[in-house]
Design a protein around this motif. Structure first.
Motif, PDB file in Angstrom:
ATOM      1  N   SER A  56      11.200  -1.580  -4.170  1.00 19.30           N
ATOM      2  CA  SER A  56      10.116  -0.674  -3.785  1.00 19.30           C
ATOM      3  C   SER A  56       9.170  -1.302  -2.775  1.00 19.30           C
ATOM      4  CB  SER A  56       9.333  -0.233  -5.022  1.00 19.30           C
ATOM      5  OG  SER A  56       8.669  -1.341  -5.604  1.00 19.30           O
TER       6      SER A  56
ATOM      7  N   GLN B 101       6.533  -2.862  -3.582  1.00 15.07           N
ATOM      8  CA  GLN B 101       5.193  -2.857  -4.156  1.00 15.07           C
ATOM      9  C   GLN B 101       4.819  -4.193  -4.774  1.00 15.07           C
ATOM     10  OE1 GLN B 101       4.955   0.495  -6.764  1.00 15.07           O
ATOM     11  NE2 GLN B 101       5.297   1.955  -5.127  1.00 15.07           N
TER      12      GLN B 101
ATOM     13  N   GLN C  28       9.696   0.688   0.918  1.00 17.36           N
ATOM     14  CA  GLN C  28       8.299   1.081   1.114  1.00 17.36           C
ATOM     15  C   GLN C  28       8.130   1.854   2.423  1.00 17.36           C
ATOM     16  OE1 GLN C  28       5.531  -2.172   1.061  1.00 17.36           O
ATOM     17  NE2 GLN C  28       3.846  -0.843   0.538  1.00 17.36           N
TER      18      GLN C  28
END
Length: 82
Positions: A42, A44, A64
């Motif tokens: 991701s 993150q 992302q």
């Protein structure tokens, strides 16, 4: 097709890769990446210390800011360059 590791939060990416015929493995810990041709994360959780232990020889793609289709395109590009 290829074995692709995908972070659990990326269900749309997982479904798109499965629709293309790839084997998708859920990435829940570092060992899950072993044996994967490519991994999608991701983005993150950044590595603030700049340290990394690699558990796969395949590419790691950050999803992302990308759509599921864009991630699939990057996975395909990565697999073609191997």
């Amino acid at each position: 097709m290829a074995r692709i590791g995908v972070e659990a939060a990326l269900t749309d990416v997982e479904e798109a890769l499965q629709a293309q015929g790839h084997e998708v493995v859920a990435l829940q810990n570092e060992e899950d990446a072993s044996g994967c041709d490519c991994c999608v994360v991701s983005g993150q959780q950044e590595n603030m210390m700049g340290m990394a232990d690699t558990t796969t020889d395949g590419a790691v793609i950050s999803a992302q800011g990308l759509t599921a289709d864009e991630v699939c395109q990057r996975v395909d590009q990565s697999l073609q360059s191997r």
